[in-house]
Design a protein around this motif. Sequence first.
Motif, PDB file in Angstrom:
ATOM      1  N   GLY A 162       0.805  -1.220   0.000  1.00  0.00           N
ATOM      2  CA  GLY A 162       0.000   0.000   0.000  1.00  0.00           C
ATOM      3  C   GLY A 162       0.828   1.255   0.000  1.00  0.00           C
ATOM      4  N   GLY A 163       2.167   1.087   0.032  1.00  0.00           N
ATOM      5  CA  GLY A 163       3.065   2.237   0.069  1.00  0.00           C
ATOM      6  C   GLY A 163       3.958   2.296  -1.141  1.00  0.00           C
ATOM      7  N   PRO A 164       5.251   1.949  -0.994  1.00  0.00           N
ATOM      8  CA  PRO A 164       6.180   2.090  -2.117  1.00  0.00           C
ATOM      9  C   PRO A 164       5.838   1.213  -3.323  1.00  0.00           C
ATOM     10  N   TYR A 165       5.130   0.104  -3.116  1.00  0.00           N
ATOM     11  CA  TYR A 165       4.791  -0.787  -4.229  1.00  0.00           C
ATOM     12  C   TYR A 165       3.316  -0.663  -4.635  1.00  0.00           C
ATOM     13  N   ARG A 166       2.683   0.433  -4.257  1.00  0.00           N
ATOM     14  CA  ARG A 166       1.256   0.586  -4.559  1.00  0.00           C
ATOM     15  C   ARG A 166       0.972   0.661  -6.060  1.00  0.00           C
ATOM     16  N   TYR A 229       8.633   3.350 -11.298  1.00  0.00           N
ATOM     17  CA  TYR A 229       7.432   4.072 -10.874  1.00  0.00           C
ATOM     18  C   TYR A 229       7.695   5.544 -10.553  1.00  0.00           C
ATOM     19  N   ARG A 230       8.900   6.023 -10.863  1.00  0.00           N
ATOM     20  CA  ARG A 230       9.281   7.415 -10.637  1.00  0.00           C
ATOM     21  C   ARG A 230       9.142   7.824  -9.169  1.00  0.00           C
ATOM     22  N   LEU A 231       9.402   6.888  -8.273  1.00  0.00           N
ATOM     23  CA  LEU A 231       9.383   7.179  -6.842  1.00  0.00           C
ATOM     24  C   LEU A 231      10.790   7.598  -6.422  1.00  0.00           C
TER      25      LEU A 231
END
Length: 330
Positions: A162-166, A229-231
């Motif tokens: 639900g966070g970095p891999y959302r 994901y451009r995070l």
Amino acid sequence: MARQPRIEAYRVYSIILILIGHTLHFAEIDVSQPLAKAFGYPIAILARATIPFFFILSGFFLGGKIIDAPAQAISIARKYTWKLGALFLFWCAIYALANPYRSWILLTENPVRLIFEGTRVHLWFLASLFLTVWLFALWPMTRKSVTFLALGGILFVIGLLGGPYRLSALGLDLHFNTRDGIFFSTIFFGIGAWFHSSKPNVSKTTATWIFLAGITAFSIESIFLWSQYRLSPLYNDYVLGSIPYGIGLFLIAYRFEANRLDKLAAPFAIYVIGMYVSHMLIIDLLLKPFHRLFNPVLWQLTGPILLCLLTLAITWLIGQTRLRRLVGLD
């Protein structure tokens, strides 16, 4: 349990990294500039081990006290969280007064975030620790450290999805920042409690390798998330590699003897919580307004230094008065 100088020193090093990282985020530093990039991204990576480290320390010392005296679990948790909760509410009030508009927007548009983060984003750590301590104190299972660690693992996986891999194929849209609450903190508090109860004999060499594996895994994962994901690593709170990274930092602090620098830094650990709660006020009221007086390139170096010195000085000054409890000094 007596605190060790090396661990106390690493608390000081950690708060310095956090303050430098927050200067990059919030103090009008242009992170697109070459100099800011050169030290900004390495600092962002290094700083990401610090919060897991602090949660592991809390599990090791506070969780350890609860494990050693289970009949007093509620009393221990109440005494600690009374102070923690008071600190959270006081600084929420301070930041609300400093910026009423921001607090009103949070209250009207995202009250859940206000509950879990307070009126300034960094206060999430206090709220998260508060909840995690009570979760551990009330945890009904026998072999508390092991079963709690298992719970932490489940929450951590949900938090990752639900966070970095959302944005991945397995991602979850929870409409909640999973850094907050108990998703992120529980596993690290549980790891600290497990270290206290199990006391594993980890060699210095193994501790070093765990830390190196952790920073490598965290870095590779951050690069992957950035490319897919451009995070940005500057805004990436935690990943799967945070687990060995946080454990490694704890073991480096725990297993090695204090050197000369550690012994010099350790006495300043009493100011860590005060520096943490107050530093965003220094950024908002002093660094942001006055950064225009500095050359932009020079500001990239002087901003973090000024923040560290000013927050330490202000925390020390408050510590000399009857208001010392407001910066976590008893």
